[in-house]
Design a protein around this motif. Structure first.
Motif, PDB file in Angstrom:
ATOM      1  N   LYS A 108       0.813  -1.220   0.000  1.00  0.00           N
ATOM      2  CA  LYS A 108       0.000   0.000   0.000  1.00  0.00           C
ATOM      3  C   LYS A 108       0.847   1.271   0.000  1.00  0.00           C
ATOM      4  CE  LYS A 108      -3.821  -2.251   0.007  1.00  0.00           C
ATOM      5  NZ  LYS A 108      -4.593  -2.293  -1.253  1.00  0.00           N
ATOM      6  N   SER A 135      -1.870   2.881  -2.115  1.00  0.00           N
ATOM      7  CA  SER A 135      -2.648   4.033  -1.649  1.00  0.00           C
ATOM      8  C   SER A 135      -1.758   5.268  -1.591  1.00  0.00           C
ATOM      9  CB  SER A 135      -3.271   3.760  -0.271  1.00  0.00           C
ATOM     10  OG  SER A 135      -2.263   3.544   0.704  1.00  0.00           O
ATOM     11  N   ASN A 155      -6.487   4.268  -7.005  1.00  0.00           N
ATOM     12  CA  ASN A 155      -6.722   5.163  -5.871  1.00  0.00           C
ATOM     13  C   ASN A 155      -5.430   5.696  -5.261  1.00  0.00           C
ATOM     14  OD1 ASN A 155      -9.594   4.908  -5.928  1.00  0.00           O
ATOM     15  ND2 ASN A 155      -9.389   2.877  -4.987  1.00  0.00           N
ATOM     16  N   THR A 156      -4.338   5.596  -5.996  1.00  0.00           N
ATOM     17  CA  THR A 156      -3.035   6.037  -5.492  1.00  0.00           C
ATOM     18  C   THR A 156      -2.961   7.563  -5.388  1.00  0.00           C
ATOM     19  OG1 THR A 156      -1.941   4.136  -6.501  1.00  0.00           O
ATOM     20  CG2 THR A 156      -0.542   5.991  -5.891  1.00  0.00           C
TER      21      THR A 156
END
Length: 265
Positions: A108, A135, A155-156
């Motif tokens: 993430k 993320s 969604n980074t």
């Protein structure tokens, strides 16, 4: 799941064991590595396998959980050494390395340490849909080259500095990090202004040592000393030393750190 023990008579591994783009049931169960104290070829730290002098990252256990920071001593590794590392949650990169991150399903947070000039990541090397879902991606003030495509996670959020200098992506110039990031559909968050370049810098050779001095910056909380091995090749910057504190105006290091080159840039 379990640990892999490397006996003293093991002298090497094939690519099939040290990182590739093929899912391996055998590798998928490894949580850590141990090495015989009598081994002349390998050592392990925190469950990760290196060569004896820790200059090569040999094997990263696919099921090893948590965070990992590539040691600065590492100069060589298979680009896909982290492929299908399903336990890896956070990765910090400390060198200019091309990385294949296929199948890192738990990853993430990806961070590049200050001093790194190139971020080149492929997350779907085999085009089989095994990309990642980051993320957060952190880029340093030293970054100059970007190439991570559109498969790092929809969604980074990319955290970067505003004025980091000159950029390229696949050798195609881009205006700035924000333009590159938002053009791929990712969110961008500014970290403010990038570290500045000092004035009055000079290097003086004295025997086997080089002394570097500069004019201090009032707002600085540290300095990075680096050089270019080739004139004009801004994508091959080599970091020599990182200094904490903004009051220091000089440092020395052994000439051998630059390979005893007669000329640096």
């Amino acid at each position: 799941s379990g640990r892999l023990n490397i006996e003293k008579n093991i002298t090497g591994f094939t690519n099939a064991y040290t990182g590739n783009d093929v899912k391996s049931p055998w590798q998928a169960s490894i949580t850590g590595v141990t090495v015989s104290d009598k081994s002349k070829y390998f050592m392990a730290k925190d469950g990760v396998l290196y060569n004896k002098d820790k200059t090569e990252l040999v094997l990263y256990p696919q099921k090893r959980g948590g965070a990992y920071k590539i040691p600065k001593s590492v100069t060589g590794m298979n680009p896909a050494v982290f492929a299908y590392a399903t336990g890896l949650e956070e990765l910090t990169v400390t060198q200019n390395k091309f990385l294949v991150l296929n199948g890192c399903s738990a990853l993430k947070k990806l961070s590049y340490a200050e001093g790194v000039t190139s971020a080149y990541v492929d997350c779907d090397w085999m085009e089989n849909g095994d990309g990642i879902q980051l993320s957060r991606l952190y880029l340093p003030g030293s970054i100059k080259t970007l190439a991570f495509g559109n498969d790092i996670g929809k969604n980074t959020t990319v955290y970067a500095y505003n004025n980091t200098g000159e950029y390229s992506a696949g050798r195609t110039p881009v205006k700035d990090v924000k333009t590159y990031v938002t053009g791929l559909g990712y969110k961008y968050k500014s970290l403010g202004a990038a570290p500045k370049t000092v004035k009055g810098g000079k290097a003086v050779t004295n025997g086997s040592k080089i002394k570097v001095s500069w004019k201090t910056l009032p707002e600085a909380d540290g300095y990075r000393i680096s050089y270019l091995p080739e004139a004009g090749n801004i994508y091959n910057e080599t970091v020599l030393k990182n200094i904490s504190g903004g009051k220091k105006a000089s440092c020395s290091f052994k000439k051998s750190k630059i390979g005893n080159k007669k000329k640096i840039y």
